[in-house]
Design an enzyme around this catalytic site. Structure first.
Site, mmCIF file in Angstrom:
data_model
loop_
_atom_site.group_PDB
_atom_site.id
_atom_site.type_symbol
_atom_site.label_atom_id
_atom_site.label_comp_id
_atom_site.label_asym_id
_atom_site.label_seq_id
_atom_site.Cartn_x
_atom_site.Cartn_y
_atom_site.Cartn_z
ATOM 1 N N GLU A 77 7.555 15.178 25.222
ATOM 2 C CA GLU A 77 8.240 14.934 23.947
ATOM 3 C C GLU A 77 7.304 14.377 22.873
ATOM 4 O O GLU A 77 7.766 13.751 21.917
ATOM 5 C CB GLU A 77 9.411 13.972 24.158
ATOM 6 C CG GLU A 77 10.518 14.558 25.003
ATOM 7 C CD GLU A 77 11.792 13.755 24.860
ATOM 8 O OE1 GLU A 77 12.705 14.204 24.157
ATOM 9 O OE2 GLU A 77 11.861 12.660 25.455
ATOM 10 N N HIS A 96 9.630 6.285 20.713
ATOM 11 C CA HIS A 96 10.786 7.021 21.240
ATOM 12 C C HIS A 96 11.194 6.355 22.542
ATOM 13 O O HIS A 96 10.337 6.081 23.399
ATOM 14 C CB HIS A 96 10.446 8.493 21.489
ATOM 15 C CG HIS A 96 11.493 9.184 22.310
ATOM 16 N ND1 HIS A 96 12.815 9.220 21.918
ATOM 17 C CD2 HIS A 96 11.436 9.821 23.511
ATOM 18 C CE1 HIS A 96 13.517 9.874 22.843
ATOM 19 N NE2 HIS A 96 12.703 10.246 23.809
ATOM 20 N N HIS A 98 14.812 5.383 25.416
ATOM 21 C CA HIS A 98 16.144 5.727 25.914
ATOM 22 C C HIS A 98 16.970 4.465 26.169
ATOM 23 O O HIS A 98 17.828 4.484 27.047
ATOM 24 C CB HIS A 98 16.038 6.524 27.212
ATOM 25 C CG HIS A 98 15.108 7.702 27.139
ATOM 26 N ND1 HIS A 98 14.288 8.076 28.169
ATOM 27 C CD2 HIS A 98 14.879 8.589 26.144
ATOM 28 C CE1 HIS A 98 13.589 9.148 27.826
ATOM 29 N NE2 HIS A 98 13.920 9.474 26.595
ATOM 30 N N HIS A 166 20.828 10.762 24.474
ATOM 31 C CA HIS A 166 19.415 10.719 24.843
ATOM 32 C C HIS A 166 18.769 9.360 24.537
ATOM 33 O O HIS A 166 18.303 8.689 25.453
ATOM 34 C CB HIS A 166 18.725 11.869 24.089
ATOM 35 C CG HIS A 166 17.269 12.035 24.380
ATOM 36 N ND1 HIS A 166 16.565 13.139 23.959
ATOM 37 C CD2 HIS A 166 16.369 11.243 25.011
ATOM 38 C CE1 HIS A 166 15.306 13.027 24.351
ATOM 39 N NE2 HIS A 166 15.158 11.881 24.981
HETATM 40 MN MN MN Z 1 13.293 11.209 25.596
#
Ligand code: MN
Length: 241
Positions: A77, A96, A98, A166
Site C-alpha cells: 500500500e 497509514h 488500521h 480499513h
Molecule cells: Mn492498510
C-alpha cells in the site's frame, strides 16, 4: 548530520512510536518526503513498524518505484504515500494505519469529529473514502496509483481521511505532527465512542479548532516533550538527537 540522516533517524523513531502507541501493529506505515527532492519519499521496506531500522528505509519516486536496486519486499500500500505527496505539496509526512477505534466511524454514518482538545489536530472535517465507489469489489487495499490518487482526492485539503472498512491516512507538515495526529485520532475516537453511549455529544467548535491549530508549532518545547516521551516509552530514547 545531513537533513537526510536526521529524517531517516526520525522516521525510525516514528515507526517505533506508532507501534508502541498501538496505532500500527504488524501492518501500517509512516513516510517522509525526501528532504532534497520533493518528487521522492522515504518509507520502510515491508517490515513491521516496531522492527524498523535505518537500513530498512527505502527511497521511492512518487509513483511508488524504488529509486535504487531493491530486491526486498515492499509495502503493497505504499501508493497511499506517493499519491498524497503528489496531490499535496504542503504535506511532508504521511501515516497509514488500521487503528481499531476509528473503524466504527468508517462503516457507519456517524461522523468522526474532534471532541477532545488533542483531537483538534484531525481538523473539523474527517471525510470517509470508500474504495468501492470507484473500484467496485476489491481486497480493500490501496494497491496502485489510481487507487492512491482516488484516496488523495478523498483526503482533499483535510488532515485525516478514513478508509471504509480499513483504517485511516493522515497527512501533515512534519513527522512530529503526523505522529501526534495518528496517536490522538484513535484516542479521540475512543472518547467519542464512549460519549455516544452516554448521550448527546458536543464536538469542538470550528473556532476552538482554529484557535488550537493557530497556536501549534511543530518544534515547540511542548511538542518536543511529547516526542521525547513517546520515544522513551518506545525504547528508542537513545536515538533522540
Ligand atoms: Mn492498510
Amino acid at each position: 548530520m545531513s537533513d537526510l540522516d536526521r529524517i531517516v533517524r526520525e522516521l525510525v523513531i516514528a515507526n517505533r512510536i506508532l507501534a508502541n502507541e498501538d496505532v500500527v501493529d504488524a501492518y501500517g506505515h509512516v513516510s517522509h518526503r525526501h528532504p532534497d527532492d520533493p518528487g521522492r519519499y522515504l518509507l520502510a521496506r515491508s517490515v513491521s513498524p516496531e522492527l524498523v531500522e535505518r537500513g530498512d528505509i527505502v527511497e521511492f519516486t512518487l509513483d511508488g518505484l524504488p529509486t535504487g536496486e531493491e530486491t526486498r519486499a515492499l509495502y503493497l500500500e505504499r501508493f497511499i504515500h506517493g499519491a498524497i505527496y503528489e496531490a499535496r505539496p504542503d504535506v511532508m509526512a504521511v501515516v497509514h494505519a488500521h487503528a481499531e477505534a476509528v473503524l466504527p466511524f468508517t462503516v457507519t454514518k456517524t461522523p468522526l469529529r474532534p471532541v477532545i482538545h488533542s483531537g483538534s489536530f484531525m481538523g473539523a472535517e474527517v471525510p470517509v473514502w470508500d474504495i468501492a465507489d470507484q473500484f467496485g469489489d476489491t481486497n480493500l487495499l490501496v494497491a496502485n496509483m489510481a487507487q492512491g490518487r482516488d484516496l488523495a482526492r478523498g483526503l482533499g485539503g483535510n488532515n485525516v481521511v478514513l478508509m471504509r472498512g480499513h483504517g485511516f491516512a493522515a497527512a501533515a507538515r512534519s513527522l512530529i505532527e503526523v505522529v501526534r495526529m495518528s496517536v490522538y485520532t484513535p484516542r479521540n475516537a475512543r472518547a467519542l465512542l464512549a460519549a455516544l453511549a452516554l448521550g448527546e455529544v458536543k464536538p469542538l467548535s470550528r473556532g476552538e479548532i482554529n484557535a488550537r491549530n493557530a497556536g501549534y508549532k511543530p518544534y515547540s518545547p511542548e511538542t518536543q516533550r511529547a516526542w521525547e516521551y513517546w520515544a522513551r516509552r518506545a525504547g528508542c530514547g537513545d536515538m533522540l538527537g
